[in-house]
Write an enzyme that holds these catalytic residues in place. Structure first.
Site, mmCIF file in Angstrom:
data_model
loop_
_atom_site.group_PDB
_atom_site.id
_atom_site.type_symbol
_atom_site.label_atom_id
_atom_site.label_comp_id
_atom_site.label_asym_id
_atom_site.label_seq_id
_atom_site.Cartn_x
_atom_site.Cartn_y
_atom_site.Cartn_z
ATOM 1 N N GLN A 20 0.695 -1.278 -0.074
ATOM 2 C CA GLN A 20 0.013 0.142 -0.031
ATOM 3 C C GLN A 20 1.058 1.199 -0.077
ATOM 4 O O GLN A 20 2.035 1.353 0.139
ATOM 5 C CB GLN A 20 -0.667 0.125 1.265
ATOM 6 C CG GLN A 20 -1.822 -1.035 1.525
ATOM 7 C CD GLN A 20 -2.662 -0.878 2.692
ATOM 8 O OE1 GLN A 20 -2.305 0.108 3.413
ATOM 9 N NE2 GLN A 20 -3.535 -1.805 2.880
ATOM 10 N N ARG A 21 0.428 2.297 -0.417
ATOM 11 C CA ARG A 21 0.770 3.450 -0.061
ATOM 12 C C ARG A 21 2.075 4.009 -0.684
ATOM 13 O O ARG A 21 3.076 4.308 -0.108
ATOM 14 C CB ARG A 21 0.895 3.980 1.310
ATOM 15 C CG ARG A 21 -0.288 3.553 2.095
ATOM 16 C CD ARG A 21 -0.311 3.756 3.557
ATOM 17 N NE ARG A 21 -1.560 3.362 4.233
ATOM 18 C CZ ARG A 21 -2.289 4.194 5.110
ATOM 19 N NH1 ARG A 21 -1.664 4.993 5.681
ATOM 20 N NH2 ARG A 21 -3.299 3.479 5.527
ATOM 21 N N SER A 22 2.063 4.075 -2.039
ATOM 22 C CA SER A 22 3.313 4.028 -2.712
ATOM 23 C C SER A 22 3.212 5.019 -3.770
ATOM 24 O O SER A 22 3.096 4.704 -5.131
ATOM 25 C CB SER A 22 3.993 2.861 -3.366
ATOM 26 O OG SER A 22 3.008 1.883 -3.646
#
Length: 177
Positions: free
Chosen positions: A15-17
């Site tokens: 996640q969160r890239s």
């Protein structure tokens, strides 16, 4: 706030890239790879999991271009949308082929909007303000207006360049495992 993510290797990152809540963010020439199998499986929403590469929040203005995504599941993993109505992508690739990242982001926005409007109608409450917004590729800015850059425009070249210049191998660090 303006942030640029360029030339990064996101290997098995679930996640969160990046995950953008607000601000103007430029994401280009990054290489993302993951699998639904192995020690760290990535499972997208479509497969019942939380994994995603680009995370769009309600006040984000993300300008994405020429990113290479490799994943043995569906294109659903490329983007997660938390009520973001402004997103642009130019010529990114999924498993070496052009991918319409905007269509994925738009579909997820429209689905969230429909769910919130139905919920408000069922409960007799007012829907959230963001449900009055329409999805657009106009993010209100363009990186070329702020700084000069020349993105790599070939998926294999992005992959090769990132693998040569990013991560522990490029720094001669031992791999973690």
């Amino acid at each position: 706030m303006r942030v640029t993510y360029y030339g990064n290797l996101f290997d098995g990152v679930s996640q969160r890239s990046p995950r953008v809540r607000y601000g103007a963010v430029h994401v280009f020439n990054n290489y993302y790879r993951g699998s639904v199998t192995g020690d760290q499986p990535l499972v997208s929403n479509e497969l019942g999991g939380p994994s995603h590469y680009l995370g769009l929040g309600i006040e984000s203005r993300v300008y994405s271009e020429h990113n290479a995504f490799e994943y043995d599941g569906s294109q659903d993993i490329v983007v997660q949308n938390w009520n973001a109505h402004r997103f642009f992508d130019r010529r990114s690739w999924f498993n070496g082929r052009p991918v319409d990242v905007v269509a994925v982001a738009r579909r997820k926005f429209e689905a969230a909007k429909a769910a919130e409007l139905a919920k408000a109608a069922a409960t007799g409450s007012a829907p959230p303000a963001w449900t009055a917004l329409e999805f657009t590729t106009d993010v209100g800015w363009a990186p070329a207006e702020v700084y000069a850059y020349r993105p790599l425009v070939n998926a294999n070249l992005v992959k090769r360049t990132v693998l040569e210049h990013a991560g522990p191998a490029a720094l001669n660090l031992p791999a973690q495992g």
